[in-house]
Design a protein around this motif. Structure first.
Motif, mmCIF file in Angstrom:
data_model
loop_
_atom_site.group_PDB
_atom_site.id
_atom_site.type_symbol
_atom_site.label_atom_id
_atom_site.label_comp_id
_atom_site.label_asym_id
_atom_site.label_seq_id
_atom_site.Cartn_x
_atom_site.Cartn_y
_atom_site.Cartn_z
ATOM 1 N N ILE A 54 0.832 -1.203 0.000
ATOM 2 C CA ILE A 54 0.000 0.000 0.000
ATOM 3 C C ILE A 54 0.866 1.253 0.000
ATOM 4 O O ILE A 54 0.630 2.203 -0.765
ATOM 5 N N ILE B 253 -7.247 3.077 -2.392
ATOM 6 C CA ILE B 253 -6.409 3.545 -1.282
ATOM 7 C C ILE B 253 -6.141 5.031 -1.453
ATOM 8 O O ILE B 253 -6.024 5.536 -2.572
ATOM 9 N N SER C 288 -5.570 5.470 3.935
ATOM 10 C CA SER C 288 -5.005 4.124 3.787
ATOM 11 C C SER C 288 -3.511 4.136 4.068
ATOM 12 O O SER C 288 -2.970 3.216 4.687
#
Length: 312
Positions: free
Chosen positions: A257, A280, A284
């Protein structure tokens, strides 16, 4: 922040446990002068605790002593004896039964005097244990009462007595309660801790051979954001180290991520990006950064991750 997945409680007056603690897998070892020491043995236990700190390295562990509560006749001399005897081998003091800011200020000021007297170059931290209705009611002020504070700790045994609960086992689940009886109190601990930049530590589970029960209870506090829990023996410490560390697949995804969001913002200059079927964004990134920070503190290394690998 220091690693505190497992905080091993060790009776200060029983040297036979000190060597075992040194070799344990616990992140933190605290030598206890309070509840595990009989009143008649408390004065002698101070010297035994100093000897343990000077004898064993407790390598890789946070080294802590729990002194007696501020409203007892032992607290003042506990602190003086331990700090004068082993300050260079001591990271923190646990202050039990903290009920208001005056308890924190008392210890903070006493440590100031001792550190000046001894010429110490690093400050001794404080771990503040909440064990009563009054302490829980004043928790936000307590959490912000000293720059030395590193953790807030929940003490379920004395807290149960303070609430006059019909209970005889410390820290167990309440199967007849419609929901998680401890949720509200644990949530108050973790919110106050995070609001003041502290770690949140859950208290003991005293059914020491019940590994499944410990795991269940520890998972619940971990889900709320707690950093760790007290261990009563090395067996419990092993379980807690597993529960309070990120799962490998979650750590791998968190690293992915961060990289995907870095690519989106620094290269493509977008504010959000799809990672598989999941969008995201900056929120996030913050959540992933927390997981990566925690995993790296425990020496975790990321493996390649993709949405396809998660589906498998």
């Amino acid at each position: 922040m220091r690693a505190r997945r497992s905080c091993l409680a060790v009776p200060g007056s029983q040297p036979r446990f000190h060597a075992k603690a040194d070799q344990s897998p616990a992140d933190q070892v605290f030598l206890d002068l309070e509840d595990s020491v009989a009143p008649a043995a408390k004065v002698a236990a101070r010297g035994q605790v100093v000897d343990a700190l000077r004898t064993y390295d407790f390598a890789g562990k946070v080294r802590v002593v729990r002194v007696n509560a501020c409203d007892t006749r032992w607290c003042f001399e506990d602190i003086i004896a331990v700090v004068e005897g082993a300050a260079d081998r001591l990271d923190c003091l646990i202050i039990p039964k903290v009920e208001d800011v005056d308890h924190v200020h008392f210890v903070d000021n006493l440590l100031n005097q001792l550190e000046w007297k001894l010429g110490l170059e690093r400050r001794i931290g404080l771990e503040l244990q909440i064990e009563s209705a009054r302490g829980m009611e004043n928790i936000d002020a307590i959490a912000g009462a000293s720059g030395r504070a590193e953790t807030l700790i929940f003490g379920p045994g004395d807290f149960s007595a303070s609430l006059r609960l019909p209970e005889l086992t410390v820290g167990r689940l309440q199967p007849d309660y419609p929901g998680d009886f401890w949720h509200y109190f644990l949530a108050r601990i973790v919110v106050a801790a995070r609001a003041h930049g502290l770690q949140a530590i859950d208290g003991p589970y005293t059914q020491v051979r019940d590994g499944d029960g410990l795991r269940t209870f520890a998972k619940r506090s971990a889900m709320l954001g707690f950093d760790g829990k007290w261990a009563m023996n090395p067996f419990q410490a092993e379980i807690l180290n597993e529960v309070f560390a990120p799962k490998q697949e979650d750590f791998d995804k968190a690293v992915a991520i961060l990289e995907a969001y870095r690519q989106a913002t620094d290269v493509e200059q977008t504010g959000a990006v799809m990672l598989g079927e999941e969008m995201i964004d900056e929120a996030s990134r913050k959540m992933a950064a927390v997981m990566v920070e925690r995993g790296e503190a425990f020496g975790m290394k990321a493996r390649p991750w993709s949405p396809a690998s998660q589906a498998r």
